[in-house]
Design an enzyme around this catalytic site. Structure first.
Site, short mmCIF file in Angstrom:
data_model
loop_
_atom_site.label_atom_id
_atom_site.label_comp_id
_atom_site.label_asym_id
_atom_site.label_seq_id
_atom_site.Cartn_x
_atom_site.Cartn_y
_atom_site.Cartn_z
N ASP A 5 9.16 0.93 -34.82
CA ASP A 5 9.78 -0.10 -34.01
C ASP A 5 11.05 -0.55 -34.74
O ASP A 5 11.31 -0.14 -35.87
CB ASP A 5 8.80 -1.27 -33.79
CG ASP A 5 9.18 -2.08 -32.57
OD1 ASP A 5 8.31 -2.75 -32.01
OD2 ASP A 5 10.37 -2.03 -32.16
N TRP A 6 11.81 -1.40 -34.07
CA TRP A 6 13.14 -1.78 -34.55
C TRP A 6 13.09 -2.35 -35.97
O TRP A 6 12.52 -3.42 -36.19
CB TRP A 6 13.72 -2.83 -33.61
CG TRP A 6 15.13 -3.20 -33.89
CD1 TRP A 6 15.61 -3.79 -35.02
CD2 TRP A 6 16.25 -3.01 -33.04
NE1 TRP A 6 16.95 -3.97 -34.92
CE2 TRP A 6 17.38 -3.52 -33.72
CE3 TRP A 6 16.43 -2.49 -31.77
CZ2 TRP A 6 18.67 -3.49 -33.16
CZ3 TRP A 6 17.71 -2.47 -31.22
CH2 TRP A 6 18.80 -2.96 -31.92
#
Ligand code: GLC
Length: 720
Positions: free
Chosen positions: A268-269
């Site tokens: 994820d980011w």
């Protein structure tokens, strides 16, 4: 030569920098002439990315539009030495431009067919805009409405979430990613257990046993992969003390070895670099090493891989074969999408004009929104009489903030507001703002009172603005904001019937709303056609059929409260329960205000003559539970009939009920239908203490009813 061989040949030609480049995902602004309108959904940072890294990068985050994606791809293919096409990935969670209700609302439709259609439409609109992969479905099981992202999940039940997970993957991916260029690859997220963040606070610690993780939280991810989902995104949270993004057990032992997943794993980011604040990496170099060895193929929006993988491999800390495996998975996905043959895939400005927001897509969005709304209360004021004078009052009365926090390219100006929608059904509408979401003025109240006094009925449109929900949108107090509670109180003084419509991304504490309203329709964030759908329901053009897939707590103090809980050793409702020394609160009930599976209709359904075909279920055989349902009201309607099962005694404690099936029937007034559910031994399996997944002989209770509390139980026994 097979495609696999061609890819292996390509890998042989790649330099170390070019291999590492495939693992780098960059947002649109990094690409020449791409403009800065790429979607940014996390902490952007000065990443110090070199021109060479951009030339070698493997994928783009958040680009959209045929023109933009074709331009980026064309430029990239000219500059990339081996002409390896980029993957374009983005968050198309519940619609691209035509926005469907948020997933928690879609869950309440219990309609897998419409859910699949919505994903298919989202994929089509995204694909013609040049997107290849969507970061969806989000299938995190949720039990804590303080968490902002419950709106993105389909709810608190593993079985129902798994059914929706499969339907959404089918919708996004279609049956042949390579030939169907109007499909997109799906990326199931967030692996794993993100919805169990302590305190309902985003990114917070997740602590649970492996057994509970397997029993409740993992099934929906596994269902997505069983349906052929091409990608997995790692979660921000820890699992048993190790962040998912650096968790070798989770990704290599469970996901890859046990489940046999050989697709692409993306962080994820920023989650790779976040291994440092988590405290399992001292620096970006260690973070890169741990993430790659744990199994993360693509690093999203931080530069640990770019900065340190070459060094780590040259130092022999990370074996190059691990890098090669990751590169091969990424190249294989590009091949599956047909990008080596056609790097522009479905991107087409002509098709964009034809497909995006077309009437059929809007109609489907409207239909799903109608099925996703849940009637929580109705003393008979609904459906509204079209001849009545209706005052539509409140911050959502004419608001276009009804697309939800993950609607990205959804155009709020294209949304049908509640007032717009109601205008199509009534010539006797008036409007007043009443208050803002979190503020109210005396003038607003005065105007609202004036308008309400001239009406026969007041429709109050209340809720949370979309920033109060979604990622990082967590609330400790889940009541409506005080300004809106004050508006309700003022409206009560006018002595007109009050119909409250809620626009929100989570189950709310309905103190100050439930008692004060004559009817309540939960509309969630209903999407582009939301106002039209709600108006059709309020005026009886269609009948509400939605049922809650996440419990509404009595108050935040009850959280977590969910239907598939354990009985405890001192259940409050036991026949011999003592007055005090039982599992209870002194100040509030144990039960949620509104339970899982709850939803009213404009008609009434009577259940009777429930029968089990046998009292004993032999392994390898099945029994059936049938029940007659009659529509005893004056209006036709849909009823979602639910089957639950309880394992009375197990190797570990077992939930009071577990959803094992559901069927939706449509009944005309006076009509009766018999609904039958098949029960098999497979449905009775669960994880034992030793993690074996199997059933036990013994007593069970099968329940059938219209929600998780209003059911009739039937004992049966599992035997050899
Ligand atoms: C966000 C979200 C994730 C999303 C990703 C890319 O932080 O957690 O769900 O897909 O970044 O936008």
């Amino acid at each position: 030569m097979s495609k696999q061989h061609q890819l292996e040949e390509l890998l042989q030609q790649m330099t170390l920098d070019e291999k590492i480049g495939q693992l780098i995902q960059l947002a649109t602004p990094f690409f020449k002439g791409a403009g800065n309108d790429g979607q940014i959904t996390g902490p952007m940072e000065e990443m110090g990315i070199s021109e060479e890294t951009v030339r070698n990068s493997g994928s783009v985050l958040g680009a959209a539009g045929a023109n933009q994606t074709i331009h980026i791809q064309k430029t990239h293919l000219e500059e990339n030495r081996l002409h390896i096409p980029l993957l374009f990935m983005a968050d198309v969670v519940h619609g691209y431009k035509t926005i469907f209700p948020v997933p928690l609302a879609v869950g309440c439709s219990w309609n897998l067919e419409l859910a699949e259609r919505s994903a298919e439409i989202a994929a089509k609109e995204a694909a013609v805009s040049g997107i290849h992969v969507t970061f969806a479905p989000m299938v995190d099981l949720v039990r804590d409405p303080r968490w902002g992202r419950v709106m993105e999940s389909t709810g608190e039940d593993p079985y129902l979430n798994s059914q929706f997970s499969r339907a959404l993957v089918r919708g996004f991916q279609g049956s042949n990613l390579k030939n169907d260029t109007l499909s997109v690859a799906a990326c199931v997220k967030h692996f794993a257990g993100y919805g169990a963040a302590e305190g309902g606070r985003d990114y917070n610690t997740v602590n649970m046993s492996e057994r509970q993780l397997r029993e409740s939280y993992l099934p929906a991810y596994k269902a997505a992969l069983d349906e052929g989902c091409e990608m997995v995104m790692t979660a921000f949270n820890t699992i048993d003390g190790v962040p998912a993004t650096g968790n070798e057990w989770l990704m290599r032992e469970l996901l890859r070895s046990e489940w046999g997943f050989n697709g692409v794993l993306i962080s994820d980011w920023g989650a790779v670099k976040e291994l440092i604040p988590h405290g399992i990496a001292e620096n970006e170099k260690e973070a890169a090493s741990k993430a790659l060895r744990a199994g993360v193929d693509i690093e999203m929006m931080t530069a640990c891989y770019d900065r340190y993988l070459k060094e780590l491999i040259e130092e022999g800390v990370v074996e190059e074969c691990i890098l090669d495996e990751a590169v091969m998975r990424i190249l294989t996905l590009k091949e599956k999408l047909g990008l080596f043959d056609n790097p522009y895939r479905g991107a087409s400005e002509r098709l964009e004009k034809e497909v995006i927001m077309c009437e059929e897509h809007r109609r489907q969005a409207r239909e799903l929104a109608e099925k996703s709304c849940v009637l929580l209360k109705n003393n008979g004021i609904l459906p509204l009489d079209k001849e009545k004078r209706v005052a539509v009052i409140g911050p959502f009365a004419n608001s276009d903030d009804i697309l939800g926090p993950w609607s990205w390219l959804g155009d709020r100006k294209q949304a049908v507001t509640l007032y717009n929608g109601m205008q199509k059904n009534s010539a006797h509408l008036t409007f007043a703002q009443g208050c803002e979401i979190e503020r109210v003025t005396k003038e607003q109240l005065k105007e609202a009172i004036r308008v309400a006094e001239q009406a026969d009925v007041v429709v109050l449109a209340l809720g949370e603005h979309s920033e109060m929900s979604g990622e990082a949108g967590c609330r400790a107090d889940i009541q409506l904001p005080l300004a809106q509670l004050e508006l309700i109180k003022e409206m009560q003084k006018i002595k007109r019937p009050i119909v409250t419509v809620l626009f929100n991304g989570r189950p709310l504490d309905l103190h100050g709303v439930m008692e004060e309203s004559d009817a309540i329709l939960e509309a969630w964030y209903p999407g582009t056609e939301g106002g039209a759908a709600i108006a059709n329901l309020l005026f009886g053009m269609c009948t509400p059929s939605g049922k809650l897939t996440m419990s509404f707590p009595y108050s935040a103090g009850q959280i977590p409260v969910y239907y598939n809980a354990f009985n405890t050793g001192r259940p409050k409702d036991a026949p011999d329960a003592q007055e005090r020394y039982v599992s209870q609160y002194l100040d509030i009930p144990n039960e949620p205000l509104l339970p899982f599976g709850f939803g009213l209709s404009y008609t009434t359904f009577r259940y009777r003559n429930g029968t089990l075909s046998e009292q004993k279920l032999k392994k390898g055989e099945t029994i059936s539970l049938s029940v007659e349902i009659t529509n005893i009201g004056e209006r036709e309607g849909d009823e979602i009939v639910q089957l639950y099962i309880r394992d009375v005694s197990g190797d570990v404690v077992r939930p009071l009920k577990e959803l094992k099936g559901f069927k939706t029937i449509h009944l005309q007034p006076g009509e009766t239908k018999t609904v039958s559910f098949t029960i098999s031994e497979e449905q009775l399996r669960y994880y034992h203490r030793n993690l074996q997944f199997k059933s036990d002989n013994g007593a069970f209770i099968a329940y059938v009813g219209g929600n998780s509390q209003q059911v009739e139980g039937f004992y049966f026994e599992l035997i050899d």
